[in-house]
Design an enzyme around this catalytic site. Structure first.
Site, PDB file in Angstrom:
ATOM      1  N   ASP A  61       0.868  -1.179   0.000  1.00  7.75           N
ATOM      2  CA  ASP A  61       0.000   0.000   0.000  1.00  7.75           C
ATOM      3  C   ASP A  61       0.902   1.226   0.000  1.00  7.75           C
ATOM      4  OD1 ASP A  61      -2.214   1.595  -0.029  1.00  7.75           O
ATOM      5  OD2 ASP A  61      -3.122   0.807   1.804  1.00  7.75           O
ATOM      6  N   ASP A  95      -3.723   7.177  -3.684  1.00  7.55           N
ATOM      7  CA  ASP A  95      -5.062   7.722  -3.909  1.00  7.55           C
ATOM      8  C   ASP A  95      -5.447   8.625  -2.755  1.00  7.55           C
ATOM      9  OD1 ASP A  95      -4.848   5.008  -2.744  1.00  7.55           O
ATOM     10  OD2 ASP A  95      -6.965   5.282  -2.243  1.00  7.55           O
ATOM     11  N   CYS A 109     -13.805 -21.918  20.043  1.00 13.30           N
ATOM     12  CA  CYS A 109     -12.830 -22.097  18.967  1.00 13.30           C
ATOM     13  C   CYS A 109     -11.851 -23.169  19.412  1.00 13.30           C
ATOM     14  CB  CYS A 109     -12.089 -20.786  18.712  1.00 13.30           C
ATOM     15  SG  CYS A 109     -10.737 -20.917  17.537  1.00 13.30           S
ATOM     16  N   CYS A 128      -8.734 -23.514  17.687  1.00 19.25           N
ATOM     17  CA  CYS A 128      -7.471 -23.283  16.995  1.00 19.25           C
ATOM     18  C   CYS A 128      -6.323 -23.650  17.933  1.00 19.25           C
ATOM     19  CB  CYS A 128      -7.372 -21.830  16.533  1.00 19.25           C
ATOM     20  SG  CYS A 128      -6.997 -20.656  17.849  1.00 19.25           S
ATOM     21  N   CYS A 154      -6.513 -21.626  21.174  1.00 14.62           N
ATOM     22  CA  CYS A 154      -7.682 -21.884  22.021  1.00 14.62           C
ATOM     23  C   CYS A 154      -7.710 -23.303  22.584  1.00 14.62           C
ATOM     24  CB  CYS A 154      -8.957 -21.565  21.266  1.00 14.62           C
ATOM     25  SG  CYS A 154      -9.062 -19.824  20.805  1.00 14.62           S
TER      26      CYS A 154
HETATM   27  N1  GUN Z   1      -6.283   1.271   3.249  1.00 10.33           N
HETATM   28  C1  GUN Z   1      -7.528   1.373   3.745  1.00 10.33           C
HETATM   29  N2  GUN Z   1      -8.294   2.153   2.955  1.00 10.33           N
HETATM   30  C2  GUN Z   1      -7.522   2.555   1.939  1.00 10.33           C
HETATM   31  C3  GUN Z   1      -7.752   3.362   0.780  1.00 10.33           C
HETATM   32  O1  GUN Z   1      -8.841   3.887   0.536  1.00 10.33           O
HETATM   33  N3  GUN Z   1      -6.687   3.539  -0.068  1.00 10.33           N
HETATM   34  C4  GUN Z   1      -5.466   2.973   0.155  1.00 10.33           C
HETATM   35  N4  GUN Z   1      -4.486   3.181  -0.715  1.00 10.33           N
HETATM   36  N5  GUN Z   1      -5.236   2.208   1.242  1.00 10.33           N
HETATM   37  C5  GUN Z   1      -6.254   1.993   2.105  1.00 10.33           C
HETATM   38 ZN    ZN Z   2      -8.997 -19.773  18.539  1.00  7.85          ZN
END
Ligand code: GUN
Ligand code: ZN
Length: 620
Positions: free
Chosen positions: A87, A122, A270, A272, A275
């Site tokens: 990201d 963005d 759970c 897992c 747990c």
């Molecule tokens: N992570 C959570 N929401 C967003 C988003 O709208 N854009 C980007 N780039 N990362 C995110």
């Molecule tokens: Zn668990």
């Protein structure tokens, strides 16, 4: 490249190819913080993660990390050799205000550290003001256009923004998906945090209406497994989640229906690894850091369990049922069902003709599934009654036509089923015979059925005085292929119906000695043979039932090879996944018959995958 393997609703089991391996969708990409690997990516992989997501902005900001990433690559930073999505810092910008990074610089950086899927910077739009959302979206689009020139070999995700304005979302979806490798839907974290699931559904649907069906869609920040089934149903292929760790830091336990504080629990439902090893008491007594790690593991295991449940539901065609059951666990998810209900006409386009499993009633929304909408629409538009007079009868045991008295009535027999009127001849097609409703359904379902019944009106009828088997094959053909298909196929000539010795059900139909259709025992529909296709091709004008392929594909189809989506030039708007289709060349000459795997929009959008499974080619 993205390719679909199986589907249910708009959900898709797909394969997304990246340089570091293939991602199976719907996929959950756990968020990995490059500074603190609370749960090692190797363990995530064991829980079911094909890919992970990390933040390039965090790496970029830290000089030591940045140098190491540029030198050794992002995969070495987080010790993961599978696909990594990165990201860009958009979310940090939204949360912390001004973030100091250039939009193009951060895309280049992601490319240079070897990210498999990078994301543009963005502008995260969380506003109910369309003027602001529009202004911010224009900037995001500008950045997207510039960013694609710098992506190199990296796949690039171009985020759809637009606030909660449905027109802006759709517009953004259209623009972004033309240039993108992956299309995330962004700006939705606050909607989920505030449990505005109805708005979330609105935003996803509007975005999907604009996005090319061939593009994988990511839902940014959808961390809680509660939203996976619904978001997948509406066409989200990928999710990323930091919730598992965020909730763990607050001592909160993720379960499929919601989140519970550890201190409010006596035992965790759970089994897992964590747990089954520690009691609630033992967890509470641990040092904070150790407890966070243990809960994070549990939370992630629950998230992956739900993703697997969604994928299994897609495989056996029961995703609508899962979504309805999950909706019952939160009133705000119920509100989202109201939104989904209003879009059934659009949703119907993507719905398969039949499913592996029976249609199971799961509550007040079941009758609003697109399959029921389709059934009622096709009765209105395609079904031609056989007599001038009609009688309505109460629902009996399925299949209704087992009852000989009903078969012998020389009037149209309409069964008052739980979801509306069912002509007796259609009692064996999906989902009529393959559905399960309680004997007493809820009041709103009863009202729906009554409304459907009241809106039924017949304008003309065949009046041929044919026996029940003949009426059945005519009506199934009308329902499945289009109004009057039954008349064209079986209206004249010498008709021979061959039944199964064991079950007594219709198996094959011959016209003048030629095999035109077979009836499938599984869903009561026909498979169309070449001889039947010729008749329908002659009577139905273009583009009805057609999939038109390019000249270079023609010899292969005639040879019986499948139709790949990239060779489809045109197709009938009414074709639905698993419908029978006529394969024609550019001059509308019949060259084969087969079963569509996609609808028209998909055939024209995908470059990969089979559009039509060819059953028979027409060799000249
Ligand atoms: N992570 C959570 N929401 C967003 C988003 O709208 N854009 C980007 N780039 N990362 C995110
Ligand atoms: Zn668990």
């Amino acid at each position: 490249m993205f390719e679909i393997k199986e589907r249910d609703g708009l959900a898709r089991i797909g394969k997304l190819e990246t340089k570091h391996g293939t991602i199976t969708t719907p996929a959950l990409l756990p968020v990995v913080n490059p500074h603190i690997l609370t749960i090692k990516p190797a363990i995530m992989k064991r829980l079911g993660a094909d890919a992970i997501i990390t933040n390039s902005y965090i790496i970029y900001k830290d000089e030591a990390l940045r140098e190491k990433a540029l030198r050794d690559g992002v995969h070495s930073i987080v010790s993961f050799n599978g696909p990594i999505m990165t990201d860009s810092g958009s979310f940090q910008m939204y949360v912390y205000g001004d973030v100091n990074v250039d939009a193009i610089e951060i895309v280049r950086f992601q490319r240079d550290i070897g990210s498999d899927i990078g994301t543009i910077l963005d502008i995260f739009s969380y506003t109910d003001d369309s003027t602001i959302a529009k202004r911010e979206l224009e900037e995001t689009i500008k950045r997207a256009k510039e960013s694609v020139r710098h992506k190199g070999e990296m796949l690039l995700a171009l985020t759809v923004q637009g606030g909660v304005d449905e027109r802006l979302r759709r517009y953004a979806g259209k623009i972004m998906s033309r240039m993108a490798d992956v299309v995330p839907i962004g700006g939705v974290v606050p909607l989920m945090e505030n449990q505005r699931y109805a708005d979330l559904a609105r935003v996803i649907i509007a975005s999907k209406k604009g996005i090319e069906p061939s593009k994988p869609v990511h839902l940014f920040g959808a961390g809680h497994p509660m939203v996976f089934p619904m978001a997948a149903l509406l066409g989200c292929d990928m999710f990323d989640s930091s919730s598992y760790i965020k909730y763990a830091r607050d001592d909160r336990i993720i379960l499929p229906e919601g989140t519970v504080r550890l201190k409010d629990m006596k035992e965790i439902p759970c089994s897992c690894e964590i747990c089954s090893k520690y009691s609630v008491e033992e967890l509470l007594e641990m040092e904070k850091e150790e407890r966070v790690e243990k809960i994070a593991f549990h939370n992630l295991a629950q998230a992956f369990a739900e993703i697997k449940r969604v994928r299994e539901a897609i495989r056996n065609g029961s995703l609508w049922e899962l979504v309805e059951r999950r909706a019952a666990s939160h009133p705000m998810l119920m509100e989202a069902m109201e939104v989904i209900k209003r879009h059934k006409k659009w949703l119907e386009k993507w719905e398969s003709i039949s499913k592996k499993r029976a249609f199971m009633y799961a509550g007040v929304y079941s009758v609003h599934r697109p399959l029921i909408y389709r059934f009622n629409e096709r009765i209105k538009k395609r079904y031609v009654p056989h007599f001038g007079e009609t009688v309505f009868v109460e629902e009996t045991r399925k299949p209704y036509s087992r009852d000989e008295r009903l078969r012998k009535i020389s009037k149209n027999v309409i069964v008052k089923s739980a979801f509306g009127p069912v002509p007796l001849e259609l009692d064996e097609i999906y989902p009529v015979a393959q559905s399960l409703f309680p004997e007493k359904v809820d009041i709103s379902t009863r009202r729906y059925a009554r409304r459907m019944l009241n809106s039924l009106s017949f304008s003309s009828s065949y009046n041929w005085r044919k026996d029940f088997d003949m009426r059945k094959i005519i009506s199934v053909a009308d329902y499945q292929f289009g109004r009057h298909a039954g008349k064209y196929l079986f209206g004249n000539g010498d008709i021979k119906i061959v039944k199964s010795k064991r079950t007594g059900k219709i198996r094959n139909v011959y016209v003048n000695g030629k095999h035109v259709v077979s009836m499938r025992a599984s869903d009561g529909f026909f498979t169309l043979k070449l001889e039947g296709a010729k008749i329908l091709h002659e009577h139905f004008p273009f583009p009805k039932m057609r999939v038109m392929v390019s000249d270079d594909a023609e010899p292969f189809i005639r040879d019986g090879k499948n139709v790949f989506a990239k060779f489809v030039m045109n197709a009938d708007e009414e074709i639905r996944p698993y419908d029978e289709v006529l394969i024609v060349n550019g001059r509308d000459e019949l060259i084969g018959v087969g079963q569509a795997i996609m609808n028209r929009d998909e055939m024209l959008s995908f470059e990969r995958g089979v559009a039509v499974k060819t059953r028979e080619g027409l060799n000249t």
